[in-house]
Enzyme design. Structure first.
Site, short mmCIF file in Angstrom:
data_model
loop_
_atom_site.label_atom_id
_atom_site.label_comp_id
_atom_site.label_asym_id
_atom_site.label_seq_id
_atom_site.Cartn_x
_atom_site.Cartn_y
_atom_site.Cartn_z
N ARG A 1 -40.56 -5.17 14.49
CA ARG A 1 -40.05 -3.91 13.97
C ARG A 1 -38.68 -4.07 13.30
O ARG A 1 -37.81 -3.21 13.41
CB ARG A 1 -39.99 -2.84 15.07
CG ARG A 1 -41.33 -2.56 15.73
CD ARG A 1 -42.37 -2.05 14.74
NE ARG A 1 -43.65 -1.85 15.40
CZ ARG A 1 -44.62 -2.76 15.47
NH1 ARG A 1 -44.46 -3.95 14.91
NH2 ARG A 1 -45.76 -2.51 16.09
N SER B 1 -46.19 5.61 17.77
CA SER B 1 -45.48 5.16 18.97
C SER B 1 -44.01 5.56 18.85
O SER B 1 -43.34 5.20 17.88
CB SER B 1 -45.59 3.64 19.13
OG SER B 1 -46.92 3.26 19.32
N GLU C 1 -38.48 3.99 18.00
CA GLU C 1 -38.92 3.50 16.70
C GLU C 1 -38.63 4.54 15.62
O GLU C 1 -38.49 4.22 14.45
CB GLU C 1 -40.44 3.23 16.70
CG GLU C 1 -40.84 1.90 17.27
CD GLU C 1 -42.28 1.55 16.91
OE1 GLU C 1 -42.76 1.99 15.85
OE2 GLU C 1 -42.91 0.83 17.69
#
Length: 304
Positions: free
Chosen positions: A177, A227, A297
Site C-alpha cells: 500500500r 478495507s 487505508e
C-alpha cells in the site's frame, strides 16, 4: 477566492462542461458522503490537466486531485478551493501484444476485462477492486495475492514542476500500500504493464471466482471505501477488530460491518463525521485490547 474570475479562466481551458461549482462530493466518493467542493474541474486531456494545474498555482488556489473516489473520506464541511477529478475522458486503454497502457482514470474492472479479452493474464485480482488506475498505482492496490506492481513496467506522471515524465517501475519504491508517488507528490497520468499471455476463458473464470469470493465475504451492497485499515504485520485488521467485539458496532449511520469487520460501511444515512469517529474509536479499542496500531487505508480530505 474570486469564483467568477476563476470560472472564466477555466471555461476557456475546459469548456462549460468541465467546470462545476458547489459540487456535492457525496456524488464522487464510494462512501457516498462529503460536503460541497467550491469548484470541481474535469480535464479530459493531459494538456488540459497541466493547464488547469498551472492556473491553480498562479492563482494560489488550494486543490485536491482525485480519481473515482473509492478510497476517500471527504469532510461534511466540504472542500475549499478546487477538486480536479481525473476519470471520464482520461480513461483510455491501449493494448499491443502483451503490453497494456492505460490512462489514470481507467476503471480497474474495465482494465482487467480488456486484458483478459486480449488473451493476457495477471490482472484478474483487480477485477473487483473499485476505483481507477491512478489511485491503485499510487497505493499499490492489491487483493488475493496480486498487487499493481507485479507487472508494471513504467508510470507516467506529472512532477512538482508540472513536467511530464515516464518513470520505470523499479524507481517507484513499491511496497504494501505504498509507492514513491506519495512522497514525491506526483500526479499519475497513466501506467504501462507487461503481462503474460493466457487463455481468455481461464482468465474470466478466475476473475469471476475472485469476485464471487468478494460478494460472499464483503459487504458490497453498502457504500464503503473497501478495507478501512491496512493489514498490520503478522495479522489481519478484520480479525483484530472482530476479536475486540466491534463487529456491528455503530456510530450514527456508520457501522463496522457485521459481514466483515475490516469494512466500515455507510448504512444509508451516515455523515463523514460518523465514519471518521468510528475509525478513531476502532483504532483506540484495538490498541487498548491488542497493542496493535491500525493504520487507515482511507485518505481523508478536508477538516475533521
Amino acid at each position: 477566492m474570486n469564483l467568477r474570475h476563476l470560472t472564466a479562466r477555466f471555461v476557456s481551458l475546459l469548456g462549460e462542461a468541465g467546470i462545476r461549482e458547489n459540487e456535492p462530493m457525496a456524488a464522487h466518493t464510494t462512501f457516498k458522503t462529503g460536503g460541497l467542493a467550491d469548484l470541481m474541474l474535469l480535464p479530459r486531456t493531459e494538456e488540459g490537466l497541466v493547464s488547469v494545474l498551472r492556473v491553480l498555482r498562479e492563482e494560489n488556489i488550494p486543490y485536491h486531485v482525485i480519481g473515482r473516489g473509492s478510497n476517500l473520506l471527504v469532510s461534511d464541511e466540504g472542500l475549499r478551493g478546487a477538486v480536479v477529478k481525473l476519470a471520464d475522458g482520461m480513461d483510455n486503454i491501449d493494448i499491443c501484444g502483451n503490453t497494456v497502457t492505460a490512462q489514470t482514470g481507467a476503471a480497474l474492472k474495465v482494465l482487467c476485462l480488456e486484458a483478459i479479452r486480449a488473451g493476457l493474464a495477471g490482472l484478474e485480482f483487480a477485477g473487483g477492486i473499485p476505483g481507477a488506475l491512478g489511485g491503485a498505482v499510487c497505493m499499490n492496490a492489491g487483493a488475493y495475492g496480486g498487487e499493481m506492481k507485479d507487472y508494471l513496467t513504467s508510470v507516467r506522471v506529472i512532477g512538482r514542476g508540472l513536467e511530464i515524465c515516464e518513470i520505470p517501475a523499479s524507481a517507484m519504491d513499491f511496497s504494501y500500500r505504498h509507492s514513491a508517488i506519495m512522497e514525491k507528490e506526483y500526479i499519475v497520468l497513466g501506467a504501462t504493464f507487461s503481462l503474460p499471455f493466457g487463455d481468455p476463458r481461464t482468465g474470466m473464470e478466475k476473475m469471476n471466482e475472485l469476485n464471487a469470493r468478494r460478494r460472499e465475504k464483503q459487504p458490497l451492497t453498502y457504500p464503503s471505501a473497501g478495507s478501512t485499515f491496512k493489514r498490520p504485520q503478522g495479522n489481519y485488521a478484520g480479525t483484530l477488530i472482530e476479536s475486540c467485539g466491534l463487529k456491528g458496532f455503530s456510530i450514527g449511520g456508520a457501522q463496522v460491518s457485521e459481514k466483515h469487520a475490516g469494512f466500515i460501511i455507510n448504512m444509508g444515512n451516515a455523515f463523514s463525521r460518523d465514519i471518521y469517529e468510528l475509525i478513531l474509536y476502532v483504532k483506540e479499542v484495538v490498541l487498548k485490547e491488542t497493542g496493535v496500531v491500525l493504520e487507515p487505508e482511507v485518505k481523508m480530505l478536508g477538516e475533521f
